[in-house]
Enzyme design. Sequence first.
Site, PDB file in Angstrom:
ATOM      1  N   THR A 134      50.397  18.427  36.252  1.00 23.17           N
ATOM      2  CA  THR A 134      50.663  18.970  37.585  1.00 23.17           C
ATOM      3  C   THR A 134      52.102  19.466  37.715  1.00 23.17           C
ATOM      4  O   THR A 134      52.985  18.996  36.992  1.00 23.17           O
ATOM      5  CB  THR A 134      50.410  17.858  38.625  1.00 23.17           C
ATOM      6  OG1 THR A 134      50.841  18.301  39.902  1.00 23.17           O
ATOM      7  CG2 THR A 134      51.164  16.576  38.299  1.00 23.17           C
ATOM      8  N   ASP A 135      52.320  20.345  38.672  1.00 24.40           N
ATOM      9  CA  ASP A 135      53.699  20.802  38.941  1.00 24.40           C
ATOM     10  C   ASP A 135      54.543  19.699  39.584  1.00 24.40           C
ATOM     11  O   ASP A 135      55.769  19.780  39.615  1.00 24.40           O
ATOM     12  CB  ASP A 135      53.699  22.056  39.831  1.00 24.40           C
ATOM     13  CG  ASP A 135      53.010  21.890  41.176  1.00 24.40           C
ATOM     14  OD1 ASP A 135      52.503  20.789  41.475  1.00 24.40           O
ATOM     15  OD2 ASP A 135      52.972  22.880  41.939  1.00 24.40           O
ATOM     16  N   GLU A 136      53.880  18.647  40.106  1.00 26.51           N
ATOM     17  CA  GLU A 136      54.619  17.606  40.832  1.00 26.51           C
ATOM     18  C   GLU A 136      55.579  16.837  39.929  1.00 26.51           C
ATOM     19  O   GLU A 136      56.492  16.176  40.418  1.00 26.51           O
ATOM     20  CB  GLU A 136      53.650  16.631  41.516  1.00 26.51           C
ATOM     21  CG  GLU A 136      52.759  17.316  42.508  1.00 26.51           C
ATOM     22  CD  GLU A 136      52.146  16.397  43.548  1.00 26.51           C
ATOM     23  OE1 GLU A 136      52.597  15.258  43.702  1.00 26.51           O
ATOM     24  OE2 GLU A 136      51.210  16.848  44.215  1.00 26.51           O
ATOM     25  N   TYR A 160      52.155   8.834  42.041  1.00 25.35           N
ATOM     26  CA  TYR A 160      51.233   9.759  41.362  1.00 25.35           C
ATOM     27  C   TYR A 160      51.990  10.625  40.352  1.00 25.35           C
ATOM     28  O   TYR A 160      51.639  10.678  39.168  1.00 25.35           O
ATOM     29  CB  TYR A 160      50.512  10.645  42.387  1.00 25.35           C
ATOM     30  CG  TYR A 160      49.849  11.865  41.767  1.00 25.35           C
ATOM     31  CD1 TYR A 160      48.758  11.722  40.917  1.00 25.35           C
ATOM     32  CD2 TYR A 160      50.337  13.154  42.013  1.00 25.35           C
ATOM     33  CE1 TYR A 160      48.164  12.844  40.329  1.00 25.35           C
ATOM     34  CE2 TYR A 160      49.742  14.271  41.436  1.00 25.35           C
ATOM     35  CZ  TYR A 160      48.655  14.115  40.596  1.00 25.35           C
ATOM     36  OH  TYR A 160      48.063  15.208  40.012  1.00 25.35           O
ATOM     37  N   LYS A 164      51.792  10.809  36.214  1.00 28.42           N
ATOM     38  CA  LYS A 164      51.428  12.025  35.468  1.00 28.42           C
ATOM     39  C   LYS A 164      52.561  12.385  34.492  1.00 28.42           C
ATOM     40  O   LYS A 164      52.308  12.783  33.350  1.00 28.42           O
ATOM     41  CB  LYS A 164      51.164  13.196  36.427  1.00 28.42           C
ATOM     42  CG  LYS A 164      49.904  13.066  37.262  1.00 28.42           C
ATOM     43  CD  LYS A 164      48.604  13.052  36.446  1.00 28.42           C
ATOM     44  CE  LYS A 164      48.280  14.378  35.807  1.00 28.42           C
ATOM     45  NZ  LYS A 164      46.922  14.338  35.171  1.00 28.42           N
TER      46      LYS A 164
HETATM   47  P1  NAD Z   1      39.725  14.508  41.283  1.00 26.86           P
HETATM   48  O1  NAD Z   1      40.325  13.297  41.897  1.00 26.86           O
HETATM   49  O2  NAD Z   1      38.890  15.410  42.116  1.00 26.86           O
HETATM   50  O3  NAD Z   1      38.818  14.060  40.028  1.00 26.86           O
HETATM   51  C1  NAD Z   1      39.223  13.086  39.117  1.00 26.86           C
HETATM   52  C2  NAD Z   1      38.023  12.713  38.272  1.00 26.86           C
HETATM   53  O4  NAD Z   1      38.458  11.740  37.306  1.00 26.86           O
HETATM   54  C3  NAD Z   1      36.874  12.061  39.078  1.00 26.86           C
HETATM   55  O5  NAD Z   1      35.637  12.615  38.693  1.00 26.86           O
HETATM   56  C4  NAD Z   1      36.957  10.591  38.694  1.00 26.86           C
HETATM   57  O6  NAD Z   1      35.707   9.934  38.746  1.00 26.86           O
HETATM   58  C5  NAD Z   1      37.496  10.678  37.260  1.00 26.86           C
HETATM   59  N1  NAD Z   1      38.183   9.440  36.868  1.00 26.86           N
HETATM   60  C6  NAD Z   1      39.129   8.767  37.547  1.00 26.86           C
HETATM   61  N2  NAD Z   1      39.489   7.665  36.866  1.00 26.86           N
HETATM   62  C7  NAD Z   1      38.756   7.646  35.718  1.00 26.86           C
HETATM   63  C8  NAD Z   1      38.694   6.763  34.607  1.00 26.86           C
HETATM   64  N3  NAD Z   1      39.437   5.654  34.547  1.00 26.86           N
HETATM   65  N4  NAD Z   1      37.856   7.077  33.598  1.00 26.86           N
HETATM   66  C9  NAD Z   1      37.078   8.194  33.650  1.00 26.86           C
HETATM   67  N5  NAD Z   1      37.078   9.049  34.692  1.00 26.86           N
HETATM   68  C10 NAD Z   1      37.919   8.783  35.713  1.00 26.86           C
HETATM   69  O7  NAD Z   1      40.931  15.276  40.611  1.00 26.86           O
HETATM   70  P2  NAD Z   1      41.213  16.851  40.485  1.00 26.86           P
HETATM   71  O8  NAD Z   1      41.886  17.304  41.709  1.00 26.86           O
HETATM   72  O9  NAD Z   1      40.009  17.541  39.995  1.00 26.86           O
HETATM   73  O10 NAD Z   1      42.315  16.823  39.334  1.00 26.86           O
HETATM   74  C11 NAD Z   1      41.934  16.814  37.962  1.00 26.86           C
HETATM   75  C12 NAD Z   1      43.164  16.789  37.092  1.00 26.86           C
HETATM   76  O11 NAD Z   1      43.984  17.924  37.363  1.00 26.86           O
HETATM   77  C13 NAD Z   1      44.062  15.561  37.319  1.00 26.86           C
HETATM   78  O12 NAD Z   1      44.562  15.159  36.073  1.00 26.86           O
HETATM   79  C14 NAD Z   1      45.175  16.079  38.214  1.00 26.86           C
HETATM   80  O13 NAD Z   1      46.356  15.341  38.008  1.00 26.86           O
HETATM   81  C15 NAD Z   1      45.300  17.511  37.722  1.00 26.86           C
HETATM   82  N6  NAD Z   1      45.792  18.488  38.708  1.00 26.86           N
HETATM   83  C16 NAD Z   1      45.185  18.588  39.938  1.00 26.86           C
HETATM   84  C17 NAD Z   1      45.618  19.573  40.826  1.00 26.86           C
HETATM   85  C18 NAD Z   1      44.973  19.755  42.179  1.00 26.86           C
HETATM   86  O14 NAD Z   1      45.459  20.561  42.982  1.00 26.86           O
HETATM   87  N7  NAD Z   1      43.878  19.089  42.491  1.00 26.86           N
HETATM   88  C19 NAD Z   1      46.672  20.421  40.464  1.00 26.86           C
HETATM   89  C20 NAD Z   1      47.274  20.260  39.210  1.00 26.86           C
HETATM   90  C21 NAD Z   1      46.816  19.301  38.331  1.00 26.86           C
HETATM   91  O1  DAU Z   2      50.777  20.317  43.254  1.00 29.10           O
HETATM   92  C1  DAU Z   2      49.647  19.882  42.572  1.00 29.10           C
HETATM   93  C2  DAU Z   2      49.073  18.665  43.258  1.00 29.10           C
HETATM   94  O2  DAU Z   2      48.434  19.141  44.454  1.00 29.10           O
HETATM   95  C3  DAU Z   2      48.078  17.892  42.408  1.00 29.10           C
HETATM   96  O3  DAU Z   2      48.731  17.388  41.286  1.00 29.10           O
HETATM   97  C4  DAU Z   2      47.431  16.753  43.220  1.00 29.10           C
HETATM   98  O4  DAU Z   2      46.446  16.109  42.438  1.00 29.10           O
HETATM   99  C5  DAU Z   2      46.793  17.349  44.440  1.00 29.10           C
HETATM  100  O5  DAU Z   2      46.245  16.338  45.252  1.00 29.10           O
HETATM  101  C6  DAU Z   2      47.811  18.164  45.252  1.00 29.10           C
HETATM  102  O6  DAU Z   2      48.815  17.286  45.837  1.00 29.10           O
HETATM  103  P1  DAU Z   2      49.359  17.500  47.339  1.00 29.10           P
HETATM  104  O7  DAU Z   2      49.926  16.223  47.797  1.00 29.10           O
HETATM  105  O8  DAU Z   2      50.208  18.707  47.412  1.00 29.10           O
HETATM  106  O9  DAU Z   2      47.928  17.839  48.073  1.00 29.10           O
HETATM  107  P2  DAU Z   2      47.346  17.374  49.476  1.00 29.10           P
HETATM  108  O10 DAU Z   2      46.118  18.203  49.700  1.00 29.10           O
HETATM  109  O11 DAU Z   2      47.235  15.898  49.587  1.00 29.10           O
HETATM  110  O12 DAU Z   2      48.462  17.847  50.512  1.00 29.10           O
HETATM  111  C7  DAU Z   2      48.875  19.205  50.593  1.00 29.10           C
HETATM  112  C8  DAU Z   2      50.016  19.262  51.610  1.00 29.10           C
HETATM  113  O13 DAU Z   2      49.487  18.987  52.918  1.00 29.10           O
HETATM  114  C9  DAU Z   2      51.105  18.232  51.378  1.00 29.10           C
HETATM  115  O14 DAU Z   2      52.357  18.814  51.714  1.00 29.10           O
HETATM  116  C10 DAU Z   2      50.765  17.107  52.352  1.00 29.10           C
HETATM  117  C11 DAU Z   2      50.120  17.847  53.505  1.00 29.10           C
HETATM  118  N1  DAU Z   2      49.061  17.097  54.227  1.00 29.10           N
HETATM  119  C12 DAU Z   2      48.038  16.560  53.499  1.00 29.10           C
HETATM  120  C13 DAU Z   2      47.026  15.859  54.104  1.00 29.10           C
HETATM  121  C14 DAU Z   2      45.903  15.235  53.311  1.00 29.10           C
HETATM  122  C15 DAU Z   2      49.083  16.992  55.625  1.00 29.10           C
HETATM  123  O15 DAU Z   2      49.999  17.515  56.285  1.00 29.10           O
HETATM  124  N2  DAU Z   2      48.076  16.294  56.230  1.00 29.10           N
HETATM  125  C16 DAU Z   2      47.056  15.708  55.538  1.00 29.10           C
HETATM  126  O16 DAU Z   2      46.177  15.058  56.169  1.00 29.10           O
END
Ligand code: NAD
Ligand code: DAU
Length: 353
Positions: A134-136, A160, A164
């Site tokens: 992730t970019d985080e 988190y 990562k």
């Molecule tokens: P998500 O939470 O929707 O899905 C995570 C999946 O991992 C689920 O299906 C869960 O059951 C599985 N999982 C969790 N723990 C496990 C374990 N111990 N063993 C096997 N499976 C397990 O997540 P997402 O948003 O699809 O993110 C997927 C990946 O991409 C993550 O590694 C996250 O850090 C990365 N990522 C997410 C975003 C985003 O915006 N969502 C952005 C950048 C990177």
């Molecule tokens: O940047 C990549 C990341 O983006 C991934 O690595 C994470 O897995 C993914 O969950 C996401 O993280 P964020 O924290 O940015 O996503 P989230 O949707 O939780 O929140 C987006 C923004 O909105 C953040 O600034 C927090 C804000 N927010 C979020 C929620 C859930 C609110 O203001 N209210 C809310 O209820």
Amino acid sequence: MKHIIITGGAGFIGSHVVRLFVNKYPDYHIINVDKLTYAGNLANLKDIANAPNYTFVKGDICDLDFLLSLFATYPVDGVIHLAAESHVDRSIKDPFTFAQTNVMGTLALLQAAKNSWEKRADGYANKLFYHISTDEVYGALRFDDTLFTETTKYDPHSPYSASKASSDHFVRAFHDTYGMPVLVTNCSNNYGPYQFPEKLIPLFINNIRHGKSLPVYGKGENVRDWLFVEDHARAMDLIFHQGKVAETYNIGGFNEWTNIDLIKVLIKTVDRLLGNAVGTSDHLITHVTDRSGHDLRYAIDATKLKNELGWEPSLQFEEGIEKTVKWYLDHQDWMDNITSGAYEKYYQEMYKK
Ligand code: NAD
Ligand code: DAU
């Protein structure tokens, strides 16, 4: 036939990657390994569940014995590792689970791949461990800072992002220490169908639909860089096949939005698609206590990926948001299953040991 393990394939991004690979590569055997935590949902993959080149295996990436037997069952050529705990708010409440899954789980997966690949006649040749990050991990930008590049120093702030960052370091360490072919990508915020409705976009679409309040953390001035999830999956496909081993690639949308502006777009789009008058749902915006340690701004510079592999986001944001809102409005059954907890019970029964 190539055997590819995709971890976390029942989650949001993983389900799009599994679908893309199963449909695009009939000569690959795609093994989806997922523990089905609260965030994993096999309903995300109903359309490909019976494909001949697809296998679902319920399992925990923290369970090394399970992983060793999995690698002994299939001659695995590649791993695309997405399984993780992914929600920042949950990591603030329960950091240990994040260290366990994201750090120890990644380490167990690396160890299982190492054990298996070092025993194979051709060793690490034609193998790849591709880790999705992730970019985080780069920390937070100020409004006037330049974008995150692949050489930006790691500076994670939440449990988190710290977990990562740690997993990224382990992946690179396995390359430097054991010669394992690895790749890491760091992506910005994804949006699109099948995202678990605790994340901003699906949560707010559902709340607007039901006239519930929209909890905006702080002033809503935080900035995120949004990318349509299918564009991320397409980038992963390209990088898995053409990326240079041991490299890192940033993936992002060049698409920064303050939360409050994004929320206004969501309100306008949902109201229009539901046939409500303009402004109907504006009153739902409710400013609430800010997230602890809330990173001000993330923004990815994806120039390296564009210059080296020719990838660019394919969708304009307006088009992506329209598609996304429509999808959630058209799939209320999917949303209701999650919000009612029905699917968790169903899968617990279906896969109980
Ligand atoms: P998500 O939470 O929707 O899905 C995570 C999946 O991992 C689920 O299906 C869960 O059951 C599985 N999982 C969790 N723990 C496990 C374990 N111990 N063993 C096997 N499976 C397990 O997540 P997402 O948003 O699809 O993110 C997927 C990946 O991409 C993550 O590694 C996250 O850090 C990365 N990522 C997410 C975003 C985003 O915006 N969502 C952005 C950048 C990177
Ligand atoms: O940047 C990549 C990341 O983006 C991934 O690595 C994470 O897995 C993914 O969950 C996401 O993280 P964020 O924290 O940015 O996503 P989230 O949707 O939780 O929140 C987006 C923004 O909105 C953040 O600034 C927090 C804000 N927010 C979020 C929620 C859930 C609110 O203001 N209210 C809310 O209820």
